[in-house]
Design an enzyme around this catalytic site. Sequence first.
Site, PDB file in Angstrom:
ATOM      1  N   LYS A   1      20.161  45.228  21.098  1.00  0.00           N
ATOM      2  CA  LYS A   1      19.010  46.798  21.041  1.00  0.00           C
ATOM      3  C   LYS A   1      18.614  48.047  21.418  1.00  0.00           C
ATOM      4  CE  LYS A   1      17.746  44.697  16.927  1.00  0.00           C
ATOM      5  NZ  LYS A   1      18.255  43.348  16.695  1.00  0.00           N
TER       6      LYS A   1
HETATM    7  C1  LIG Z   1      18.545  42.529  15.894  1.00  0.00           C
HETATM    8  C2  LIG Z   1      19.718  41.347  16.290  1.00  0.00           C
HETATM    9  C3  LIG Z   1      20.770  41.447  15.309  1.00  0.00           C
HETATM   10  C4  LIG Z   1      20.689  41.731  13.852  1.00  0.00           C
HETATM   11  O1  LIG Z   1      21.256  43.554  13.797  1.00  0.00           O
HETATM   12  P1  LIG Z   1      20.982  44.148  12.751  1.00  0.00           P
HETATM   13  O2  LIG Z   1      21.380  46.072  13.061  1.00  0.00           O
HETATM   14  O3  LIG Z   1      19.513  44.058  12.608  1.00  0.00           O
HETATM   15  O4  LIG Z   1      22.321  43.423  11.621  1.00  0.00           O
HETATM   16  C5  LIG Z   1      21.664  39.987  16.265  1.00  0.00           C
HETATM   17  N1  LIG Z   1      21.677  39.912  17.049  1.00  0.00           N
HETATM   18  C6  LIG Z   1      20.402  39.879  17.375  1.00  0.00           C
HETATM   19  C7  LIG Z   1      20.274  39.057  19.033  1.00  0.00           C
HETATM   20  C8  LIG Z   1      19.912  40.791  17.212  1.00  0.00           C
HETATM   21  O5  LIG Z   1      18.929  41.267  18.209  1.00  0.00           O
END
Ligand SMILES: *Cc1c(COP(=O)(O)O)cnc(C)c1O
Length: 492
Positions: free
Chosen positions: A111
């Site tokens: 993120k």
């Molecule tokens: C947010 C997240 C996901 C999922 O990603 P999306 O973009 O919501 O599909 C997968 N793995 C981790 C570790 C995350 O933080």
Amino acid sequence: MYISTRGNSGSVTASFAIRTGMVPGEGLFVPESIPVLSREEQAGFQGKPYGYAAEKIFRLYLDDYTDEEIRCCIEEAYGSGKFGDDPAPLKSLDSDTEILELWHGPTAAFKDMALQILPHFMKLAVEKSEKKEKVLILAATSGDTGKAALEGFKDAPDTGIAVFYPAGGVSPMQELQMVTTGGSNTHVYGVEGNFDDCQAAVKEAFADTVLAEKLAGKGWRLSSANSINWGRLLPQIVYYFYAYAKFVEKGAVEFGEKININVPTGNFGNILAAYYAMKMGLPVKELICSSNENKVLTDFFMTGTYDRRRELVRTNSPSMDIVVSSNFERFVFETCGRDGEKTAGWMRDLREKGYFTVDAETKRNIDGIMTGGFTGQEKTLETIRETFNTSGYLLDTHTAVAVRVNDGYRRQRDDWTPAMVVSTASPFKFADSVLEALSLPHSGSEEEKLSDLSTVSGWAVHPSLSGLEDLEIRHRGRIKPEDMHDVIYAIV
Ligand SMILES: *Cc1c(COP(=O)(O)O)cnc(C)c1O
């Protein structure tokens, strides 16, 4: 310019889309047209730093940002050493598989790739508005968005950030990361309920015109740090082009040769960015959407029906514990011929009946692009163990889901196209489960777990995770989903 997935908005600028987060009322902003990068432009990414591809791509989408503004945002987000030497290293797992590590940012989750730059986009978006309003950023989080958003927006001028996570539904490390956040404008609440409850309450707050008026009276507006905000998705397109260039540099494929991309998926933001990269001309054969036991998406790719009428299961890959994936709306809009009326109808069905079924043509369009697969918690741990034993590479639980699904896909389809598996979190962030997978004790303090993991793997502990238990807990709020409006109003 940007339009709505539900046909209920005229064209708006990039800064409007970013400032607003969601189409007022309902719907998500999508670019009016998808630009294409020529072969020459893509070849030019080889051997260049991350910011080079970022600048080329942002300029195609941020219509009312100057080149100078874009360069500044990139410099502040990726140029200041917050991601180490390389924001997105590509590591070979075996002869057919490359792992794209996206967790070298300040909170050890992918993120950060978007949430380190979104605040800079947002600040400019607010400046570009005629109305001088302050912005309260709301984020529903299944664990990782929360901390990344808090770090990104912490102490940003004229901005507040409020994060809502499911109480008991995130890992101990994730919770510690969030509740110890400093900053004078940060707010964190555990919500009684699961992630879908948090996300639904936040979406309702956005749709609430009475609340919006009350906030406007005090000089505030709401915006979103979730991937419903275009400003969150756009930065994610960059790393697919950047990583492909590296794939070629490594000699894993010839330039122009197609790869498969496998993404561990929750809210469908990361894989949607891969889809947009593909539309922009990235050589991709198949996008593979990996899920845990919350396999709504896998079922959709089998049947063409998206059915949310099921219980959310809490798993050892908690950031993927989602039943209603917000960005799927953008994907069906794109694949049904960008028909806002159709998309609005399906979304209405989803809300009112609990499911929707796309038409045969849309399903055919999707079948040529994307497929889904899922795996359970035991197999996830087994994959961490086996991968570590054979290659010495340590997967976190989310990435392990994708590696497992990728192996299954290859065998089932007999498709041995070189694959890029996206790694979304540092294994240290889910130390409990990773130690369990390796059959090691995992009952000590968080600090002990990190140190044990470091000893077996020989990897250094991610710096942002160390010492959390010594920090003061600054946020203790617990709320019910229905109290969210009052809580938001109380902040301003
Ligand atoms: C947010 C997240 C996901 C999922 O990603 P999306 O973009 O919501 O599909 C997968 N793995 C981790 C570790 C995350 O933080």
